[in-house]
Motif scaffolding. Structure first.
Motif, PDB file in Angstrom:
ATOM      1  N   LYS A 135      27.067  23.641  43.084  1.00 38.79           N
ATOM      2  CA  LYS A 135      27.928  24.083  44.177  1.00 38.79           C
ATOM      3  C   LYS A 135      28.593  25.373  43.722  1.00 38.79           C
ATOM      4  O   LYS A 135      29.165  25.436  42.628  1.00 38.79           O
ATOM      5  CB  LYS A 135      28.987  23.029  44.506  1.00 38.79           C
ATOM      6  CG  LYS A 135      29.840  23.396  45.709  1.00 38.79           C
ATOM      7  CD  LYS A 135      30.811  22.296  46.058  1.00 38.79           C
ATOM      8  CE  LYS A 135      32.013  22.404  45.160  1.00 38.79           C
ATOM      9  NZ  LYS A 135      33.140  21.575  45.579  1.00 38.79           N
ATOM     10  N   LEU A 136      28.468  26.418  44.540  1.00 47.18           N
ATOM     11  CA  LEU A 136      29.044  27.722  44.220  1.00 47.18           C
ATOM     12  C   LEU A 136      30.015  28.129  45.308  1.00 47.18           C
ATOM     13  O   LEU A 136      29.677  28.091  46.495  1.00 47.18           O
ATOM     14  CB  LEU A 136      27.942  28.784  44.106  1.00 47.18           C
ATOM     15  CG  LEU A 136      28.429  30.226  43.924  1.00 47.18           C
ATOM     16  CD1 LEU A 136      29.053  30.421  42.545  1.00 47.18           C
ATOM     17  CD2 LEU A 136      27.297  31.215  44.147  1.00 47.18           C
ATOM     18  N   THR A 137      31.218  28.540  44.900  1.00 55.14           N
ATOM     19  CA  THR A 137      32.176  29.122  45.823  1.00 55.14           C
ATOM     20  C   THR A 137      32.336  30.591  45.459  1.00 55.14           C
ATOM     21  O   THR A 137      32.534  30.928  44.285  1.00 55.14           O
ATOM     22  CB  THR A 137      33.534  28.405  45.758  1.00 55.14           C
ATOM     23  OG1 THR A 137      33.338  27.045  46.157  1.00 55.14           O
ATOM     24  CG2 THR A 137      34.557  29.062  46.676  1.00 55.14           C
ATOM     25  N   CYS A 138      32.209  31.452  46.464  1.00 58.53           N
ATOM     26  CA  CYS A 138      32.376  32.891  46.276  1.00 58.53           C
ATOM     27  C   CYS A 138      33.624  33.361  47.015  1.00 58.53           C
ATOM     28  O   CYS A 138      33.924  32.880  48.109  1.00 58.53           O
ATOM     29  CB  CYS A 138      31.167  33.661  46.818  1.00 58.53           C
ATOM     30  SG  CYS A 138      29.692  33.501  45.804  1.00 58.53           S
ATOM     31  N   LEU A 139      34.311  34.293  46.411  1.00 60.20           N
ATOM     32  CA  LEU A 139      35.424  34.989  47.029  1.00 60.20           C
ATOM     33  C   LEU A 139      34.865  36.229  47.709  1.00 60.20           C
ATOM     34  O   LEU A 139      34.055  36.941  47.118  1.00 60.20           O
ATOM     35  CB  LEU A 139      36.449  35.392  45.967  1.00 60.20           C
ATOM     36  CG  LEU A 139      37.613  36.265  46.419  1.00 60.20           C
ATOM     37  CD1 LEU A 139      38.518  35.489  47.370  1.00 60.20           C
ATOM     38  CD2 LEU A 139      38.385  36.763  45.218  1.00 60.20           C
ATOM     39  N   HIS A 140      35.259  36.488  48.939  1.00 59.80           N
ATOM     40  CA  HIS A 140      34.812  37.682  49.652  1.00 59.80           C
ATOM     41  C   HIS A 140      35.901  38.744  49.506  1.00 59.80           C
ATOM     42  O   HIS A 140      36.941  38.668  50.154  1.00 59.80           O
ATOM     43  CB  HIS A 140      34.563  37.381  51.129  1.00 59.80           C
ATOM     44  CG  HIS A 140      33.526  36.340  51.354  1.00 59.80           C
ATOM     45  ND1 HIS A 140      33.224  35.864  52.609  1.00 59.80           N
ATOM     46  CD2 HIS A 140      32.699  35.673  50.504  1.00 59.80           C
ATOM     47  CE1 HIS A 140      32.269  34.955  52.517  1.00 59.80           C
ATOM     48  NE2 HIS A 140      31.942  34.817  51.254  1.00 59.80           N
ATOM     49  N   ARG A 141      35.636  39.733  48.676  1.00 61.02           N
ATOM     50  CA  ARG A 141      36.611  40.803  48.403  1.00 61.02           C
ATOM     51  C   ARG A 141      36.527  41.900  49.443  1.00 61.02           C
ATOM     52  O   ARG A 141      35.480  42.116  50.042  1.00 61.02           O
ATOM     53  CB  ARG A 141      36.345  41.407  47.025  1.00 61.02           C
ATOM     54  CG  ARG A 141      36.595  40.440  45.883  1.00 61.02           C
ATOM     55  CD  ARG A 141      36.213  41.057  44.560  1.00 61.02           C
ATOM     56  NE  ARG A 141      36.759  42.391  44.439  1.00 61.02           N
ATOM     57  CZ  ARG A 141      37.450  42.821  43.401  1.00 61.02           C
ATOM     58  NH1 ARG A 141      37.672  42.028  42.393  1.00 61.02           N
ATOM     59  NH2 ARG A 141      37.897  44.055  43.357  1.00 61.02           N
ATOM     60  N   ASP A 142      37.626  42.622  49.591  1.00 66.28           N
ATOM     61  CA  ASP A 142      37.644  43.762  50.505  1.00 66.28           C
ATOM     62  C   ASP A 142      36.881  44.967  49.949  1.00 66.28           C
ATOM     63  O   ASP A 142      36.447  45.831  50.685  1.00 66.28           O
ATOM     64  CB  ASP A 142      39.082  44.198  50.822  1.00 66.28           C
ATOM     65  CG  ASP A 142      39.780  43.196  51.731  1.00 66.28           C
ATOM     66  OD1 ASP A 142      39.100  42.578  52.558  1.00 66.28           O
ATOM     67  OD2 ASP A 142      41.007  43.051  51.603  1.00 66.28           O
ATOM     68  N   ASN A 143      36.754  45.025  48.621  1.00 65.07           N
ATOM     69  CA  ASN A 143      36.049  46.146  48.024  1.00 65.07           C
ATOM     70  C   ASN A 143      35.177  45.657  46.866  1.00 65.07           C
ATOM     71  O   ASN A 143      35.395  44.589  46.317  1.00 65.07           O
ATOM     72  CB  ASN A 143      37.028  47.220  47.549  1.00 65.07           C
ATOM     73  CG  ASN A 143      38.117  46.646  46.671  1.00 65.07           C
ATOM     74  OD1 ASN A 143      37.904  45.677  45.952  1.00 65.07           O
ATOM     75  ND2 ASN A 143      39.302  47.236  46.726  1.00 65.07           N
ATOM     76  N   ARG A 144      34.215  46.475  46.518  1.00 64.98           N
ATOM     77  CA  ARG A 144      33.290  46.147  45.444  1.00 64.98           C
ATOM     78  C   ARG A 144      33.956  46.460  44.094  1.00 64.98           C
ATOM     79  O   ARG A 144      34.528  47.526  43.927  1.00 64.98           O
ATOM     80  CB  ARG A 144      32.024  46.989  45.611  1.00 64.98           C
ATOM     81  CG  ARG A 144      30.976  46.749  44.559  1.00 64.98           C
ATOM     82  CD  ARG A 144      29.808  47.672  44.761  1.00 64.98           C
ATOM     83  NE  ARG A 144      29.152  47.318  46.005  1.00 64.98           N
ATOM     84  CZ  ARG A 144      27.840  47.228  46.140  1.00 64.98           C
ATOM     85  NH1 ARG A 144      27.052  47.509  45.148  1.00 64.98           N
ATOM     86  NH2 ARG A 144      27.310  46.892  47.298  1.00 64.98           N
ATOM     87  N   PRO A 145      33.846  45.545  43.122  1.00 67.62           N
ATOM     88  CA  PRO A 145      34.383  45.853  41.780  1.00 67.62           C
ATOM     89  C   PRO A 145      33.642  47.043  41.178  1.00 67.62           C
ATOM     90  O   PRO A 145      32.468  47.269  41.448  1.00 67.62           O
ATOM     91  CB  PRO A 145      34.080  44.571  40.987  1.00 67.62           C
ATOM     92  CG  PRO A 145      33.848  43.506  42.012  1.00 67.62           C
ATOM     93  CD  PRO A 145      33.303  44.198  43.205  1.00 67.62           C
ATOM     94  N   GLN A 146      34.359  47.827  40.377  1.00 64.40           N
ATOM     95  CA  GLN A 146      33.749  48.986  39.711  1.00 64.40           C
ATOM     96  C   GLN A 146      32.733  48.521  38.690  1.00 64.40           C
ATOM     97  O   GLN A 146      32.985  47.581  37.932  1.00 64.40           O
ATOM     98  CB  GLN A 146      34.826  49.832  39.030  1.00 64.40           C
ATOM     99  CG  GLN A 146      35.805  50.434  39.997  1.00 64.40           C
ATOM    100  CD  GLN A 146      35.206  51.547  40.820  1.00 64.40           C
ATOM    101  OE1 GLN A 146      34.008  51.604  41.085  1.00 64.40           O
ATOM    102  NE2 GLN A 146      36.037  52.462  41.247  1.00 64.40           N
ATOM    103  N   VAL A 147      31.578  49.170  38.657  1.00 70.10           N
ATOM    104  CA  VAL A 147      30.541  48.884  37.673  1.00 70.10           C
ATOM    105  C   VAL A 147      30.489  50.025  36.687  1.00 70.10           C
ATOM    106  O   VAL A 147      30.464  51.184  37.073  1.00 70.10           O
ATOM    107  CB  VAL A 147      29.167  48.706  38.370  1.00 70.10           C
ATOM    108  CG1 VAL A 147      28.072  48.469  37.352  1.00 70.10           C
ATOM    109  CG2 VAL A 147      29.217  47.583  39.371  1.00 70.10           C
ATOM    110  N   GLY A 148      30.423  49.661  35.390  1.00 68.73           N
ATOM    111  CA  GLY A 148      30.274  50.718  34.389  1.00 68.73           C
ATOM    112  C   GLY A 148      31.419  50.847  33.544  1.00 68.73           C
ATOM    113  O   GLY A 148      32.096  50.848  32.815  1.00 68.73           O
TER     114      GLY A 148
END
Length: 142
Positions: free
Chosen positions: A129-142
């Motif tokens: 079972k997976l619960t995901c949070l829906h964020r308003d913005n994408r986390p920074q990668v890098g």
């Protein structure tokens, strides 16, 4: 408004050589709002005693569940895993395992999926079972 499943690959960041699912041989088979199906080889994903690694099942489950969340949340929101629970029912020692993620709840801020993983004979290997949070913005990668 959910995105068209065919748009999903182009929305991913350009880090294909760093994708864990690709390194483990995960293949997406079906992408719909009702279910995401994918498979993964047992070979290359075993623990030291020759069985499918439980962490490999978790990677498959999170890949499928988060993909399902992305189909529902993007492009307005960006899903990130919040909680993953896996119950391992039996071992797999060869062939492929196939997972099917189906939504339990889809809301504006969270979604929860059940992911059932079976072996080549259709025997249940893992339920997650997976619960995901829906964020308003994408986390920074890098």
């Amino acid at each position: 408004m959910p995105i068209d499943p065919s748009q999903l690959p182009e929305m991913a960041p350009d880090t294909s050589s760093e994708q864990l699912a690709a390194r483990m041989g995960v293949e997406l088979v079906t992408l719909t709002l009702d279910e995401v199906v994918g498979r993964m080889p047992v070979a290359g994903n075993r623990q030291p005693y020759g069985l499918l690694h439980g962490g490999a099942s978790a990677v498959l489950a999170e890949t499928l569940g988060s993909t399902l969340s992305a189909l529902h949340a993007m492009p307005e929101r960006f899903p990130v895993g919040l909680e993953l629970a896996c119950t391992h029912h039996r071992s797999a020692t060869q062939g492929w395992v196939t997972g099917t993620a189906r939504p339990i709840h889809v809301g504006r801020s969270t979604s929860t999926s059940e992911i059932v993983i079976v072996d080549d004979e259709g025997r249940r290997v893992c339920t997650a079972k997976l619960t995901c949070l829906h964020r308003d913005n994408r986390p920074q990668v890098g």
